[in-house]
Design a protein around this motif. Structure first.
Motif, mmCIF file in Angstrom:
data_model
loop_
_atom_site.group_PDB
_atom_site.id
_atom_site.type_symbol
_atom_site.label_atom_id
_atom_site.label_comp_id
_atom_site.label_asym_id
_atom_site.label_seq_id
_atom_site.Cartn_x
_atom_site.Cartn_y
_atom_site.Cartn_z
ATOM 1 N N GLN A 53 0.840 -1.208 0.000
ATOM 2 C CA GLN A 53 0.000 0.000 0.000
ATOM 3 C C GLN A 53 0.865 1.244 0.000
ATOM 4 O O GLN A 53 1.951 1.272 0.592
ATOM 5 N N LYS A 60 0.436 5.581 0.564
ATOM 6 C CA LYS A 60 -0.374 6.748 0.910
ATOM 7 C C LYS A 60 0.139 7.932 0.103
ATOM 8 O O LYS A 60 1.322 8.265 0.160
ATOM 9 N N LYS A 79 -6.275 11.821 -0.325
ATOM 10 C CA LYS A 79 -6.570 11.145 0.932
ATOM 11 C C LYS A 79 -6.740 9.644 0.770
ATOM 12 O O LYS A 79 -6.672 8.911 1.748
ATOM 13 N N GLU A 80 -6.951 9.158 -0.461
ATOM 14 C CA GLU A 80 -7.151 7.735 -0.662
ATOM 15 C C GLU A 80 -5.815 7.010 -0.773
ATOM 16 O O GLU A 80 -4.909 7.455 -1.469
ATOM 17 N N ASN A 81 -5.713 5.867 -0.087
ATOM 18 C CA ASN A 81 -4.528 5.036 -0.200
ATOM 19 C C ASN A 81 -4.643 4.155 -1.437
ATOM 20 O O ASN A 81 -5.739 3.779 -1.844
ATOM 21 N N HIS A 121 -5.863 2.763 -7.643
ATOM 22 C CA HIS A 121 -6.394 3.925 -6.935
ATOM 23 C C HIS A 121 -7.869 4.082 -7.264
ATOM 24 O O HIS A 121 -8.299 3.806 -8.382
ATOM 25 N N THR A 144 -11.973 4.684 -2.647
ATOM 26 C CA THR A 144 -11.827 4.106 -1.319
ATOM 27 C C THR A 144 -10.341 3.856 -1.068
ATOM 28 O O THR A 144 -9.517 3.951 -1.965
ATOM 29 N N HIS A 145 -10.009 3.530 0.181
ATOM 30 C CA HIS A 145 -8.648 3.118 0.488
ATOM 31 C C HIS A 145 -8.426 1.720 -0.085
ATOM 32 O O HIS A 145 -9.257 0.826 0.096
ATOM 33 N N TYR A 146 -7.316 1.514 -0.752
ATOM 34 C CA TYR A 146 -6.990 0.187 -1.259
ATOM 35 C C TYR A 146 -5.655 -0.289 -0.688
ATOM 36 O O TYR A 146 -4.720 0.483 -0.511
ATOM 37 N N ASN A 147 -5.626 -1.583 -0.407
ATOM 38 C CA ASN A 147 -4.426 -2.260 0.039
ATOM 39 C C ASN A 147 -4.372 -3.593 -0.685
ATOM 40 O O ASN A 147 -5.420 -4.135 -1.075
ATOM 41 N N ILE A 189 -14.388 5.081 2.628
ATOM 42 C CA ILE A 189 -14.118 6.369 3.246
ATOM 43 C C ILE A 189 -15.422 7.099 3.534
ATOM 44 O O ILE A 189 -15.611 7.681 4.592
#
Length: 445
Positions: free
Chosen positions: A296, A298, A303-305, A325, A328-331, A352
């Protein structure tokens, strides 16, 4: 070859670019000078891929929840025998119970429980990772002691889930957390990656421990202010690939990859700074010792990972890398690397905004890192995927947790209240196998 790029796409992702890293581009916007798309056989070294909002219309082979009165969070899955699976993780008895306890459960190929072993412990004890052994299963997890500092344990179970032994590890004056483990090539010992915390500092520590509990060696890796290895993988040559994060002189966390031999000697190590902060969470070493890593990043301003996947040479040079990307936050916590070079990436989407849903994406990448296919899955609310493995029929099995119980008084005014752990149940599903694949770009000898 010169590449023409739609400028507005480039500007959209500019906040992810760091000093020393060349401008990156969206995969769908790559063209040759004559306007024709770049060939699938071309290796694009670096690209940012914008993901559309997910549409949840992909059927699963099967889908199930695992839970009782409290919380259940599945942290690992491996295929069992006779079309079954073994899952492991942590549970609480009810909504008032705050003590995490470990479980090991056998389910059939539709997610139904065959047997389960739940430990009733008085103090905090977890399962962080699960592995299959010749005669059963091995786990690592964290333990809290009333007499000692926090530590970790290596545990062994029979094929029927009976506990064989547990090997606790403590260090005076410091706490330990288990992160990952891998067997030695001989199968007679394990190398365990832990993080040592003392005086506000985190340092990567490795232990080599035999099946009977003898500690063969301990190694500590402290080239930075904070170091840890989140994943360790045994390669075919008997050496190990380790990935995680390292703190740099400017206090920024960077992705960190290293290789060690069977005695813990460092063969090479390399930081990979990206964005405000970056980490690796998983790695796979190919037969030629090239490495696929995931994690991941940042962004600097956004603001989205972003989920992060890279392919490295056997000495850590970047062959290609991708950032995924969206809104939402992605990992990218886990992946499957196939013999034909494809990669199935588990992309965990954490919402988010209130109107979004936590979800899982499975990305299929070509050997050159281009997206072949993407499928989206969710169930309940705040769904998260944690681990990915191949099933008996090559189905892709994902485990994690989701919220299927909505507690009372979920709002404070206009805002959502923090989610209590007890509302989560384990979530497990099987996605279809990948289609047959012929790599048209493979060299013929």
């Amino acid at each position: 070859m010169n590449i023409i790029v739609r400028i507005y796409i480039f500007l959209l992702f500019l906040p992810f670019i760091m000093g020393g890293v060349k401008p990156v581009i969206a995969q769908d916007d790559l063209y040759q000078d004559d306007g024709t798309p770049i060939s699938e056989c071309d290796v694009i070294k670096e690209a940012i891929v914008k993901l559309r909002s997910p549409v949840f219309n992909t059927p699963t082979v099967w889908n199930a929840f695992y839970g009782q009165n409290g919380m259940e969070q599945i942290s690992g899955v491996v295929p069992g025998d006779e079309e079954s699976f073994i899952i492991a993780g942590n549970y609480t008895k009810d909504k008032d119970d705050q003590v995490y306890k470990p479980f090991l459960t056998k389910i059939d190929n539709r997610g139904r429980v065959i047997w389960e072993k739940r430990q009733a412990v008085r103090t905090y004890k977890t399962v962080n990772e699960l592995s299959k052994t010749k005669n059963g299963y091995a786990v690592i997890g964290d333990i809290k002691s009333l007499q000692k500092t926090d530590g970790f344990y290596l545990g062994f179970y029979t094929k029927d889930g009976a506990r064989i032994r547990e090997i606790p590890v403590y260090e005076a004056g410091a706490s330990l957390r288990a992160l990952s483990f891998a067997p030695s090539k001989s199968g007679k010992s394990y190398i365990i990656s832990a993080v040592k915390e003392a005086g506000g500092k985190k340092e990567a520590v490795l232990y080599k421990i035999t099946l009977t509990g003898k500690k063969l060696w301990r190694r500590q890796y402290s080239p930075g202010l904070t170091t840890l290895f989140r994943h360790i993988h045994l390669a075919d040559d008997g050496n190990y690939t380790m990935v995680g994060e390292i703190e740099l002189e400017d206090k920024r966390l960077a992705g960190w990859a290293a290789r060690i031999d069977d005695n813990g000697a460092l063969l090479w190590q390399q930081p990979y700074p990206r964005g405000r902060e970056a980490t690796f969470t998983n790695a796979h070493t190919n037969a030629d010792n090239s490495i696929i890593v995931s994690g991941q990043v940042k962004g600097i301003e956004k603001k989205e990972n972003a989920g992060w996947v890279m392919k490295l040479t056997d000495d850590g040079e970047v062959i290609w890398q991708r950032y995924y990307h969206g809104k939402t936050h992605y990992n990218a916590p886990d992946m499957i690397v196939y013999d034909d070079g494809r990669v199935s990436v588990l992309l965990d989407g954490m919402k988010i905004r209130d109107r979004d849903r936590g979800h899982v994406r499975l990305l299929t990448l070509s050997p050159r890192g281009n997206v072949i296919d993407t499928t989206n899955f969710t169930d309940g609310q705040n769904a998260q995927g944690y681990a990915l493995t191949l099933g008996h029929d090559n189905e892709r099995v994902v485990v994690g947790h989701s919220q299927i119980v909505m507690p009372d008084d979920v709002r404070i005014g206009e805002k959502m209240k923090p989610i209590e752990p007890y509302v989560y149940d384990g979530w497990i599903f099987a996605a279809t196998p990948l289609d047959a694949y012929t790599d048209v770009c493979a060299k013929e000898f």
